[in-house]
Design an enzyme around this catalytic site. Structure first.
Site, PDB file in Angstrom:
ATOM      1  N   ASP A  23       8.362  65.374  22.995  1.00 38.05           N
ATOM      2  CA  ASP A  23       9.386  65.986  22.117  1.00 38.05           C
ATOM      3  C   ASP A  23       9.491  65.381  20.710  1.00 38.05           C
ATOM      4  O   ASP A  23      10.602  65.190  20.199  1.00 38.05           O
ATOM      5  CB  ASP A  23      10.766  65.912  22.802  1.00 38.05           C
ATOM      6  CG  ASP A  23      10.804  66.640  24.134  1.00 38.05           C
ATOM      7  OD1 ASP A  23       9.780  67.215  24.524  1.00 38.05           O
ATOM      8  OD2 ASP A  23      11.861  66.617  24.792  1.00 38.05           O
ATOM      9  N   GLU A  48      10.859  70.271  23.859  1.00 33.88           N
ATOM     10  CA  GLU A  48      12.062  70.801  24.506  1.00 33.88           C
ATOM     11  C   GLU A  48      12.447  72.078  23.762  1.00 33.88           C
ATOM     12  O   GLU A  48      12.729  72.031  22.559  1.00 33.88           O
ATOM     13  CB  GLU A  48      13.210  69.780  24.459  1.00 33.88           C
ATOM     14  CG  GLU A  48      14.456  70.289  25.180  1.00 33.88           C
ATOM     15  CD  GLU A  48      15.579  69.249  25.257  1.00 33.88           C
ATOM     16  OE1 GLU A  48      15.333  68.063  24.971  1.00 33.88           O
ATOM     17  OE2 GLU A  48      16.706  69.652  25.617  1.00 33.88           O
ATOM     18  N   LYS A  68       9.165  72.914  27.492  1.00 31.12           N
ATOM     19  CA  LYS A  68      10.007  72.587  28.650  1.00 31.12           C
ATOM     20  C   LYS A  68      11.477  72.903  28.371  1.00 31.12           C
ATOM     21  O   LYS A  68      12.006  72.523  27.328  1.00 31.12           O
ATOM     22  CB  LYS A  68       9.821  71.114  29.022  1.00 31.12           C
ATOM     23  CG  LYS A  68      10.260  70.118  27.958  1.00 31.12           C
ATOM     24  CD  LYS A  68       9.933  68.714  28.433  1.00 31.12           C
ATOM     25  CE  LYS A  68      10.467  67.625  27.542  1.00 31.12           C
ATOM     26  NZ  LYS A  68      11.903  67.614  27.309  1.00 31.12           N
ATOM     27  N   LYS A  71      15.152  68.314  30.381  1.00 29.92           N
ATOM     28  CA  LYS A  71      14.875  67.008  29.803  1.00 29.92           C
ATOM     29  C   LYS A  71      13.562  66.467  30.384  1.00 29.92           C
ATOM     30  O   LYS A  71      12.760  65.879  29.672  1.00 29.92           O
ATOM     31  CB  LYS A  71      16.039  66.041  30.069  1.00 29.92           C
ATOM     32  CG  LYS A  71      17.383  66.522  29.504  1.00 29.92           C
ATOM     33  CD  LYS A  71      17.340  66.833  28.022  1.00 29.92           C
ATOM     34  CE  LYS A  71      18.705  67.241  27.460  1.00 29.92           C
ATOM     35  NZ  LYS A  71      18.601  67.821  26.106  1.00 29.92           N
ATOM     36  N   VAL A  96      10.436  60.783  22.275  1.00 30.28           N
ATOM     37  CA  VAL A  96      11.894  60.622  22.214  1.00 30.28           C
ATOM     38  C   VAL A  96      12.598  61.561  23.179  1.00 30.28           C
ATOM     39  O   VAL A  96      12.058  62.591  23.541  1.00 30.28           O
ATOM     40  CB  VAL A  96      12.405  60.897  20.783  1.00 30.28           C
ATOM     41  CG1 VAL A  96      11.813  59.887  19.824  1.00 30.28           C
ATOM     42  CG2 VAL A  96      12.106  62.313  20.312  1.00 30.28           C
ATOM     43  N   THR A  97      13.852  61.182  23.513  1.00 29.68           N
ATOM     44  CA  THR A  97      14.424  59.865  23.339  1.00 29.68           C
ATOM     45  C   THR A  97      14.159  59.040  24.600  1.00 29.68           C
ATOM     46  O   THR A  97      14.036  59.598  25.685  1.00 29.68           O
ATOM     47  CB  THR A  97      15.958  59.905  23.070  1.00 29.68           C
ATOM     48  OG1 THR A  97      16.622  60.540  24.178  1.00 29.68           O
ATOM     49  CG2 THR A  97      16.262  60.669  21.800  1.00 29.68           C
ATOM     50  N   CYS A 120      14.753  62.280  27.537  1.00 29.67           N
ATOM     51  CA  CYS A 120      13.580  63.036  27.990  1.00 29.67           C
ATOM     52  C   CYS A 120      12.427  62.154  28.449  1.00 29.67           C
ATOM     53  O   CYS A 120      11.689  62.517  29.371  1.00 29.67           O
ATOM     54  CB  CYS A 120      13.143  63.999  26.907  1.00 29.67           C
ATOM     55  SG  CYS A 120      14.331  65.345  26.702  1.00 29.67           S
ATOM     56  N   GLN A 137      12.482  45.417  39.384  1.00 36.25           N
ATOM     57  CA  GLN A 137      12.184  45.567  40.816  1.00 36.25           C
ATOM     58  C   GLN A 137      10.688  45.850  41.046  1.00 36.25           C
ATOM     59  O   GLN A 137      10.316  46.711  41.840  1.00 36.25           O
ATOM     60  CB  GLN A 137      13.026  46.688  41.428  1.00 36.25           C
ATOM     61  CG  GLN A 137      14.533  46.513  41.179  1.00 36.25           C
ATOM     62  CD  GLN A 137      15.344  47.590  41.845  1.00 36.25           C
ATOM     63  OE1 GLN A 137      15.411  47.650  43.072  1.00 36.25           O
ATOM     64  NE2 GLN A 137      15.956  48.444  41.044  1.00 36.25           N
TER      65      GLN A 137
HETATM   66  N1  TIU Z   1      13.973  65.059  24.004  1.00 38.23           N
HETATM   67  C1  TIU Z   1      15.168  64.564  24.328  1.00 38.23           C
HETATM   68  O1  TIU Z   1      15.312  63.381  24.605  1.00 38.23           O
HETATM   69  N2  TIU Z   1      16.248  65.434  24.271  1.00 38.23           N
HETATM   70  C2  TIU Z   1      17.542  65.056  24.033  1.00 38.23           C
HETATM   71  O2  TIU Z   1      18.443  65.874  24.018  1.00 38.23           O
HETATM   72  N3  TIU Z   1      17.744  63.721  23.778  1.00 38.23           N
HETATM   73  C3  TIU Z   1      18.901  63.139  23.369  1.00 38.23           C
HETATM   74  O3  TIU Z   1      18.941  61.910  23.321  1.00 38.23           O
HETATM   75  N4  TIU Z   1      19.933  63.891  23.022  1.00 38.23           N
END
Ligand code: TIU
Length: 222
Positions: A24, A72, A129, A132, A157-158, A162, A202
């Protein structure tokens, strides 16, 4: 056997079975006026990692290893956007609303595109997609099976949304997962560090973390 120096212990590298998954890296998360900013986040944090993500992608391309990109996004008619996702919180713009870069997180809109510096090249798979995680409601499993991929290096990210969701999905499906520390970012520095700690705790319960130079060093000899 070749290894990538990693935490909590070395990652067993198998060049025939590994791919990079870039999650993303879209304008909607990195530029003002996009989805990330509409949620009240400092999107400048995301643009800072672009050179490192680019370096990692280039390392995989130079080594002849597959690079897979995810985005996304949702269909223009919002048929794949559950109300529970659209109506969450109080963003300044909701998914599907018209923003300065087009409709927020809608396939084909300018703001939904991958950042130009990190754009996929011919032959690289792009997974669109609606969730997430990158496995939910996508063809990712089929793509990986078809390429006999069993190890996934993650960037993007993030970190705790995701990326971590996708790593957990992948881990449960039997993939060995390695997250590149310098090629991922969160809007919340403390969440990024917590995600790293959770993933590798772990005995690598979700996967490994590694520095970009250690990944590039090993794959450059592939
Ligand atoms: N790609 C992804 O992480 N989508 C999000 O909405 N991330 C946020 O941190 N909001």
């Amino acid at each position: 056997m070749a290894e990538i120096s990693a935490q909590p212990f070395s990652f067993p590298f198998r060049k025939q079975e590994i791919a990079l998954v870039v999650i993303d890296m879209q304008r909607d998360f990195a530029e003002p006026g996009g989805f990330g900013a509409s949620l009240g986040n400092d999107v400048g944090r995301i643009t800072k990692i672009v050179p490192e993500v680019k370096r990692l992608i280039q390392g995989f391309r130079d080594a002849g290893l597959p690079v897979i990109h995810t985005m996304e996004c949702h269909r223009p008619d919002l048929s794949d956007l559950p109300p529970a996702k659209r109506n969450r919180g109080k963003p300044s713009l909701r998914i599907g609303d018209e923003g300065p870069m087009g409709r927020i997180l809608i396939a084909g809109e300018p703001g939904t595109a991958i950042l130009p510096e990190l754009a996929p090249i011919e032959g690289e798979v792009v997974i669109e997609k609606p969730g997430k995680g990158a496995f939910y409601a996508t063809e990712l499993s089929d793509v990986l099976k078809e390429k006999s991929i069993k190890q996934l290096v993650f960037a993007g990210v993030t970190t705790e949304v995701c990326v971590q969701t996708t790593m957990r999905e992948a881990n449960d499906r039997g993939y060995e997962c390695l997250l590149c520390v310098q090629a991922t970012e969160s809007y919340f520095p403390e969440f990024k560090e917590a995600a790293f700690a959770m993933i590798r705790a772990q005995g690598a319960i979700v996967g490994w973390t590694a520095d970009i130079d250690d990944i590039l060093e090993t794959i450059s000899h592939a």
